[in-house]
Motif scaffolding. Structure first.
Motif, mmCIF file in Angstrom:
data_model
loop_
_atom_site.group_PDB
_atom_site.id
_atom_site.type_symbol
_atom_site.label_atom_id
_atom_site.label_comp_id
_atom_site.label_asym_id
_atom_site.label_seq_id
_atom_site.Cartn_x
_atom_site.Cartn_y
_atom_site.Cartn_z
ATOM 1 N N ASP A 55 0.872 -1.182 0.000
ATOM 2 C CA ASP A 55 0.000 0.000 0.000
ATOM 3 C C ASP A 55 0.909 1.232 0.000
ATOM 4 O O ASP A 55 1.249 1.773 1.044
ATOM 5 C CB ASP A 55 -0.901 -0.046 1.246
ATOM 6 C CG ASP A 55 -1.913 1.098 1.286
ATOM 7 O OD1 ASP A 55 -1.884 1.948 0.373
ATOM 8 O OD2 ASP A 55 -2.716 1.145 2.244
ATOM 9 N N LEU A 56 1.350 1.630 -1.196
ATOM 10 C CA LEU A 56 2.285 2.752 -1.332
ATOM 11 C C LEU A 56 1.764 3.711 -2.402
ATOM 12 O O LEU A 56 1.604 3.330 -3.564
ATOM 13 C CB LEU A 56 3.678 2.248 -1.733
ATOM 14 C CG LEU A 56 4.460 1.459 -0.673
ATOM 15 C CD1 LEU A 56 5.709 0.833 -1.286
ATOM 16 C CD2 LEU A 56 4.836 2.369 0.502
ATOM 17 N N PRO A 57 1.480 4.964 -2.026
ATOM 18 C CA PRO A 57 0.939 5.934 -2.984
ATOM 19 C C PRO A 57 1.922 6.231 -4.118
ATOM 20 O O PRO A 57 3.139 6.258 -3.916
ATOM 21 C CB PRO A 57 0.701 7.188 -2.137
ATOM 22 C CG PRO A 57 0.706 6.717 -0.720
ATOM 23 C CD PRO A 57 1.626 5.543 -0.681
ATOM 24 N N ILE A 58 1.376 6.451 -5.317
ATOM 25 C CA ILE A 58 2.193 6.693 -6.509
ATOM 26 C C ILE A 58 1.889 8.083 -7.061
ATOM 27 O O ILE A 58 0.733 8.454 -7.244
ATOM 28 C CB ILE A 58 1.906 5.620 -7.579
ATOM 29 C CG1 ILE A 58 2.405 4.248 -7.087
ATOM 30 C CG2 ILE A 58 2.571 5.975 -8.912
ATOM 31 C CD1 ILE A 58 2.022 3.087 -7.982
ATOM 32 N N ASN A 102 5.354 8.274 -3.456
ATOM 33 C CA ASN A 102 5.346 9.548 -2.718
ATOM 34 C C ASN A 102 4.201 9.525 -1.714
ATOM 35 O O ASN A 102 3.039 9.614 -2.088
ATOM 36 C CB ASN A 102 5.192 10.714 -3.702
ATOM 37 C CG ASN A 102 5.369 12.065 -3.025
ATOM 38 O OD1 ASN A 102 4.772 12.337 -1.993
ATOM 39 N ND2 ASN A 102 6.198 12.912 -3.634
ATOM 40 N N ARG A 103 4.558 9.373 -0.443
ATOM 41 C CA ARG A 103 3.529 9.223 0.599
ATOM 42 C C ARG A 103 2.747 10.507 0.841
ATOM 43 O O ARG A 103 1.615 10.455 1.330
ATOM 44 C CB ARG A 103 4.180 8.750 1.910
ATOM 45 C CG ARG A 103 4.753 7.346 1.824
ATOM 46 C CD ARG A 103 5.490 6.970 3.102
ATOM 47 N NE ARG A 103 6.259 5.745 2.945
ATOM 48 C CZ ARG A 103 5.771 4.516 3.080
ATOM 49 N NH1 ARG A 103 4.496 4.357 3.375
ATOM 50 N NH2 ARG A 103 6.538 3.461 2.923
ATOM 51 N N GLN A 104 3.341 11.646 0.524
ATOM 52 C CA GLN A 104 2.655 12.920 0.766
ATOM 53 C C GLN A 104 1.704 13.287 -0.378
ATOM 54 O O GLN A 104 0.546 13.620 -0.161
ATOM 55 C CB GLN A 104 3.681 14.056 0.957
ATOM 56 C CG GLN A 104 4.316 14.121 2.342
ATOM 57 C CD GLN A 104 5.307 12.978 2.551
ATOM 58 O OE1 GLN A 104 6.114 12.684 1.682
ATOM 59 N NE2 GLN A 104 5.212 12.329 3.703
ATOM 60 N N PRO A 141 -3.502 6.996 -3.900
ATOM 61 C CA PRO A 141 -3.507 5.659 -3.289
ATOM 62 C C PRO A 141 -3.249 4.570 -4.323
ATOM 63 O O PRO A 141 -3.774 4.630 -5.445
ATOM 64 C CB PRO A 141 -4.929 5.529 -2.714
ATOM 65 C CG PRO A 141 -5.410 6.931 -2.549
ATOM 66 C CD PRO A 141 -4.736 7.738 -3.617
ATOM 67 N N ALA A 142 -2.423 3.600 -3.945
ATOM 68 C CA ALA A 142 -2.110 2.487 -4.851
ATOM 69 C C ALA A 142 -1.877 1.240 -4.008
ATOM 70 O O ALA A 142 -1.066 1.244 -3.086
ATOM 71 C CB ALA A 142 -0.873 2.813 -5.693
#
Length: 239
Positions: free
Chosen positions: A105-108, A119-121, A125-126
């Motif tokens: 679960d790591l934002p893109i 890029n978490r900031q 959502p991905a």
């Protein structure tokens, strides 16, 4: 590059939609440069109002849905929007990796120019779920189930786990050479060894969605020749 006739790509067709097995190196839509042949153009030659319902990277092969009319395009697009379409990809990755329902679960963040970054900031959502299907000495066949549909999602999520897709040089994946897995492999004089696959080893294996209000169906795309050859050689020399 010569591609099969569009009708030879079809896995399923009814009056409203087509599911095809997209060949590698065929873009889903028009590139900015235009010019080269793509799946949308081939589909429109076959069915005037054809629209591509989702995209696969140019090098990625496999199952892709095409709507034949605007109503069906909207119907399928809504399923994608509400995450009702289940997609399964197969990838061959460098190294032995044990994934048992690994949930990444790591934002893109889309950086433009076909570049993305975790890029978490600022990222969108991905999420992807990974399972190892088959282990080799130097590689692993992995099932990838993307929950969202971000550009390069599977590729960058695997790279984040140090499980780069074989041949995916953009994300640190190394190509597979026969000399690496076959004992006593000898290359002829003045010959240059080419990788077993000339692309990254990612294939959209299956797609499941509602073809109408009452009927859900699954479609499986057979491996193309290059992916099947890689698996066959790994089975023979790297098991």
């Amino acid at each position: 590059m010569k591609f099969p006739a569009f009708k030879d790509l079809i896995l399923f067709e009814n009056p409203n939609l087509i599911v095809v097995n997209k060949p590698a190196f065929l873009s889903s839509l028009d590139d900015r440069e235009g010019g080269e042949i793509n799946l949308l153009r081939l589909a429109k030659q076959y069915s005037d109002d054809a629209q591509i319902c989702h995209r696969l990277d140019r090098e990625t092969s496999g199952a892709l849905i095409i709507a034949k009319n605007p109503e069906t395009y909207r119907f399928i697009s809504m399923q994608f929007e509400h995450r009702k379409v289940n997609k399964v990809y197969h990838a061959v990755i460098n190294g032995t990796q044990v994934f048992e329902d690994l949930h990444v679960d790591l934002p893109i963040l889309n950086l433009g120019g076909k570049n993305v970054a975790i890029n978490r900031q600022e990222g969108k959502p991905a999420e992807t779920i990974f399972n190892s299907l088959k282990y080799y000495k130097h590689y692993t066949l992995v099932e990838c189930r993307p929950i969202t549909g971000r550009m390069h999602q599977i590729r960058i999520h695997l790279a984040s786990q140090r499980a780069n897709i074989a041949g995916d040089e953009m994300y640190g994946g190394l190509p597979v050479y026969l000399s690496q897995i076959k004992r006593g492999y000898r290359l002829g004089k003045d010959q240059e060894e080419l990788p077993i696959m000339k692309r990254f080893a990612l294939h959209a294996r299956q797609v499941t969605f509602k073809i109408d209000e009452n009927t859900e169906m699954s479609f499986e795309a057979p491996y193309p020749k290059d992916f099947a050859t890689l698996i066959k050689l790994l089975d023979k020399f790297d098991a």
